[in-house]
Every structure is written in C-alpha cells, then in structure tokens.
Design a protein around this motif. Structure first.
Motif, PDB file in Angstrom:
ATOM      1  N   GLN A  40     -38.738  67.040   6.647  1.00  0.00           N
ATOM      2  CA  GLN A  40     -38.250  68.391   6.397  1.00  0.00           C
ATOM      3  C   GLN A  40     -37.692  69.055   7.638  1.00  0.00           C
ATOM      4  O   GLN A  40     -36.754  69.833   7.556  1.00  0.00           O
ATOM      5  N   ASP A  41     -38.261  68.765   8.807  1.00  0.00           N
ATOM      6  CA  ASP A  41     -37.808  69.445  10.014  1.00  0.00           C
ATOM      7  C   ASP A  41     -37.862  68.499  11.206  1.00  0.00           C
ATOM      8  O   ASP A  41     -38.240  67.332  11.083  1.00  0.00           O
ATOM      9  N   ALA A  42     -37.482  69.017  12.377  1.00  0.00           N
ATOM     10  CA  ALA A  42     -37.388  68.191  13.578  1.00  0.00           C
ATOM     11  C   ALA A  42     -38.737  67.643  14.008  1.00  0.00           C
ATOM     12  O   ALA A  42     -38.820  66.529  14.539  1.00  0.00           O
ATOM     13  N   GLN A  43     -39.804  68.397  13.789  1.00  0.00           N
ATOM     14  CA  GLN A  43     -41.130  67.907  14.153  1.00  0.00           C
ATOM     15  C   GLN A  43     -41.502  66.687  13.314  1.00  0.00           C
ATOM     16  O   GLN A  43     -42.098  65.739  13.825  1.00  0.00           O
ATOM     17  N   ASP A  44     -41.133  66.715  12.030  1.00  0.00           N
ATOM     18  CA  ASP A  44     -41.355  65.550  11.184  1.00  0.00           C
ATOM     19  C   ASP A  44     -40.641  64.328  11.752  1.00  0.00           C
ATOM     20  O   ASP A  44     -41.191  63.218  11.790  1.00  0.00           O
ATOM     21  N   VAL A  45     -39.388  64.526  12.177  1.00  0.00           N
ATOM     22  CA  VAL A  45     -38.603  63.409  12.713  1.00  0.00           C
ATOM     23  C   VAL A  45     -39.278  62.814  13.941  1.00  0.00           C
ATOM     24  O   VAL A  45     -39.358  61.597  14.102  1.00  0.00           O
ATOM     25  N   LEU A  46     -39.789  63.663  14.793  1.00  0.00           N
ATOM     26  CA  LEU A  46     -40.472  63.185  15.996  1.00  0.00           C
ATOM     27  C   LEU A  46     -41.734  62.406  15.633  1.00  0.00           C
ATOM     28  O   LEU A  46     -42.004  61.337  16.196  1.00  0.00           O
ATOM     29  N   GLU A  47     -42.507  62.927  14.670  1.00  0.00           N
ATOM     30  CA  GLU A  47     -43.729  62.231  14.262  1.00  0.00           C
ATOM     31  C   GLU A  47     -43.415  60.884  13.621  1.00  0.00           C
ATOM     32  O   GLU A  47     -44.109  59.889  13.867  1.00  0.00           O
ATOM     33  N   ILE A  48     -42.383  60.836  12.799  1.00  0.00           N
ATOM     34  CA  ILE A  48     -41.994  59.570  12.175  1.00  0.00           C
ATOM     35  C   ILE A  48     -41.554  58.571  13.233  1.00  0.00           C
ATOM     36  O   ILE A  48     -41.889  57.381  13.168  1.00  0.00           O
ATOM     37  N   THR A  49     -40.818  59.035  14.229  1.00  0.00           N
ATOM     38  CA  THR A  49     -40.356  58.152  15.302  1.00  0.00           C
ATOM     39  C   THR A  49     -41.533  57.572  16.074  1.00  0.00           C
ATOM     40  O   THR A  49     -41.576  56.367  16.371  1.00  0.00           O
ATOM     41  N   ARG A  50     -42.508  58.411  16.387  1.00  0.00           N
ATOM     42  CA  ARG A  50     -43.705  57.911  17.066  1.00  0.00           C
ATOM     43  C   ARG A  50     -44.431  56.894  16.209  1.00  0.00           C
ATOM     44  O   ARG A  50     -44.953  55.886  16.707  1.00  0.00           O
ATOM     45  N   ASP A  51     -44.455  57.155  14.900  1.00  0.00           N
ATOM     46  CA  ASP A  51     -45.106  56.225  13.984  1.00  0.00           C
ATOM     47  C   ASP A  51     -44.398  54.875  13.979  1.00  0.00           C
ATOM     48  O   ASP A  51     -45.041  53.820  13.971  1.00  0.00           O
ATOM     49  N   ILE A  52     -43.068  54.880  13.981  1.00  0.00           N
ATOM     50  CA  ILE A  52     -42.308  53.631  13.962  1.00  0.00           C
ATOM     51  C   ILE A  52     -42.662  52.764  15.167  1.00  0.00           C
ATOM     52  O   ILE A  52     -42.846  51.547  15.046  1.00  0.00           O
ATOM     53  N   PHE A  53     -42.797  53.387  16.327  1.00  0.00           N
ATOM     54  CA  PHE A  53     -43.028  52.616  17.547  1.00  0.00           C
ATOM     55  C   PHE A  53     -44.502  52.410  17.881  1.00  0.00           C
ATOM     56  O   PHE A  53     -44.883  51.391  18.452  1.00  0.00           O
ATOM     57  N   PHE A  54     -45.336  53.379  17.507  1.00  0.00           N
ATOM     58  CA  PHE A  54     -46.731  53.328  17.945  1.00  0.00           C
ATOM     59  C   PHE A  54     -47.734  53.298  16.806  1.00  0.00           C
ATOM     60  O   PHE A  54     -48.938  53.350  17.044  1.00  0.00           O
ATOM     61  N   GLY A  55     -47.251  53.274  15.551  1.00  0.00           N
ATOM     62  CA  GLY A  55     -48.148  53.090  14.421  1.00  0.00           C
ATOM     63  C   GLY A  55     -48.931  54.303  13.999  1.00  0.00           C
ATOM     64  O   GLY A  55     -49.951  54.168  13.334  1.00  0.00           O
ATOM     65  N   ARG A  56     -48.451  55.506  14.343  1.00  0.00           N
ATOM     66  CA  ARG A  56     -49.162  56.707  13.905  1.00  0.00           C
ATOM     67  C   ARG A  56     -48.993  56.903  12.412  1.00  0.00           C
ATOM     68  O   ARG A  56     -48.023  56.486  11.812  1.00  0.00           O
ATOM     69  N   ASN A  57     -49.952  57.579  11.778  1.00  0.00           N
ATOM     70  CA  ASN A  57     -49.878  57.843  10.345  1.00  0.00           C
ATOM     71  C   ASN A  57     -48.790  58.860  10.043  1.00  0.00           C
ATOM     72  O   ASN A  57     -48.480  59.721  10.855  1.00  0.00           O
TER      73      ASN A  57
END
Length: 311
Positions: free
Chosen positions: A226-243
């Motif tokens: 929905q927003d830029a913070q979501d994009v950042l969290e998804i990116t971290r998840d892609i590389f570091f496996g965050r939920n």
C-alpha cells in the motif's frame, strides 16, 4: 540464491513515485491544459495527447527549466529509495518499464541522485529540441505493426513483451515485477512460480482488480502493498527472510483479506480487454471536442486521474 541473479522491474507512476508524472507537469504549469488533459482521457491516445499538449505548453512560454524544476519536485518516498539501494547493494539488476517518457523519468531519478541504481529504462522516447520544446513519441510507433496483445496493454507499449525480452536475456533465478495499473497485468502474467518470481501489486488500484478477475493467468506469487514502508519491508523480506505480516494477503478464495505472516501466497486476479488503436492528427481545439473513443482500457485506466486520487 546468488543476489546477482535477481531482476527487479518497476512501473514508474504511482509505483516508484507517488504521482502521475504526466498529470503532475500540467497540473503545476498550466491549469487550462491540465483540464484538457483530464477531459481527453479515453478520447485520444495518451502519448499522442502528451505530445500535442507539450507543444501548447511550449507555445505559452513554459521553458525546459520550468519542466525540469517541476519534475524535480515530484514526491519520491525515502523508504522506496532505501529499498532500491538495498536491491542494488545486493547485486540485483533494476529496470523501469513505464508508459511515461525518458525525460520525465531520468529527470526525477537524477533529482533524487538515484539514476545510477538502474540498469535500464524502457519507456516512450522523449527529448528537448534546440528551442527547448519537449517532444514525446510512442515506444511502439504507428510505423510498426500493432503488437496485438490480447491483454490490457496500451497500443504504444506492451509491457509483457518487453519484460519477456528482459527475462530471456539472462538466466535469472528470480524476477520481481512491481506495478499498480491495468497495463501492469500483462507483465505479471509473464512470471514463473517455478523461479520463485514475485508480483508486487499496489493495493486498491486496477492491477489488484485485474488479478482478482483472472487469477489463473498469474502464476507467480503475489504480494500486495500500500505504501513505501510496505515496499521497504517486502524488500528486506526478499533478501533477509523477514515475515510479510500486514503486507501480504493469503487465501484460496478471491475474497480473502486476512493478513498473513506466511511467505506462501496464493494467486488472485482479472478480466482482460483489448487495447486499441490508431489516432488521427488533432489540433488542441479538436482534442477538446473529440468524440473518438478508444478501448475500455484506455478509457478507464490510461493515466486515470481518478485512480491517482485513490493511491
């Protein structure tokens, strides 16, 4: 997975930036032309319309510097920039695939000092002439055979075909596509679940609608944001496996809206309509009164301001 094998491809308007660059320029530089632009949605092919309106803008004394200064003020969320830098730091290739134009995109990227992050930009060609008049032409011009994509692509650019060329250019281990609009549906159908590809679809806009109407066409995992913070969290998840808690939505039924912390998401999405169509040469007065109607896609979704307001 080797990070050098990842490909990220982004739409531009309402995906990387929180604005529609075509509308933003006229909104800030000419209220009259901005109204013509909005009134012409669905009546004139969008790229052709921008070319004509940019000529009017030049004739009214708006300079290259005025346009570049306006573009530099387009909002670009710092969380998105942080996400892009993380992708690049991890060795990924980043491309923009957009129905905007080269001048708009390159000017915005340079204003935020992030142009070096991108391997390439695929969009409508644009350049300033010796007088300072900005000219924009179709990526897929009228001199070429129609691309004939049956999905909701604009006649000047089939994003699916262009994404497929990128996919075929290298043995990627993962491809991630991020967008918001109907013309982002076609590239979403080119991705693969076997390669662990991802579609990052902006919630509440027409890409989500189309995915939910034709879920069988999208094979890759879908993550809504929905927003830029979501994009950042998804990116971290892609590389570091965050939920992906609060960002991804899981469900075998299309009506599911339950938040999920799992990394296994089911596909969901939409009906297609055909893009059109050659456009006659029109003067500005003709643009105001034109009764020519393009396809349902261009009428309802081609840079639609109503969509922009929702984002």
């Amino acid at each position: 997975m080797s990070p050098s094998k990842r490909l990220f491809v982004f739409d531009f308007d309402w995906t990387l930036i929180d604005a529609d660059s075509d509308y933003f320029v006229f909104e800030h530089l000419s209220a009259e032309l901005s109204k013509i632009q909005l009134d012409s949605i669905g009546k004139v092919q969008w790229t052709d319309l921008q070319q004509r309106l940019l000529g009017e803008l030049f004739d009214r004394g708006v300079s290259r510097e005025d346009i570049e200064r306006t573009l530099a003020s387009i909002p670009f969320a710092p969380e998105r920039i942080e996400a892009l830098k993380l992708m690049k730091e991890q060795g990924s290739d980043l491309y923009i695939l957009s129905d905007a134009n080269t001048v708009y995109i390159e000017t915005v990227l340079k204003a935020y000092n992030i142009d070096h992050l991108f391997t390439g930009i695929i969009t409508n060609p644009a350049s300033f002439d010796s007088r300072g008049r900005l000219n924009v032409t179709r990526y897929h011009g009228l001199d070429k055979q129609p691309h004939q994509c049956p999905l909701p692509c604009e006649p000047n650019l089939c994003k699916g075909l262009e994404l497929q060329k990128l996919i075929d250019s290298h043995p990627w281990e993962q491809v991630v596509y991020m967008g918001d609009a109907s013309n982002d549906f076609c590239p979403s159908t080119r991705l693969s679940r076997e390669r662990d590809d991802l579609v990052l679809a902006r919630r509440g806009l027409s890409l989500e609608t189309r995915i939910k109407e034709r879920p069988e066409l999208v094979k890759a995992e879908i993550v809504f944001w929905q927003d830029a913070q979501d994009v950042l969290e998804i990116t971290r998840d892609i590389f570091f496996g965050r939920n992906r808690t609060g960002v991804a939505f899981l469900g075998s039924s299309l009506g599911s809206t339950a938040a999920s912390s799992t990394t296994s998401l089911s596909t969901m999405v939409e009906s297609s309509s055909s893009a059109s169509s050659a456009v006659d040469s029109l003067s500005i007065d003709e643009v105001k009164t034109s009764s020519q109607v393009l396809s349902a896609v261009e009428s309802s979704d081609s840079k639609m301001f109503a969509q922009a307001v929702k984002a």
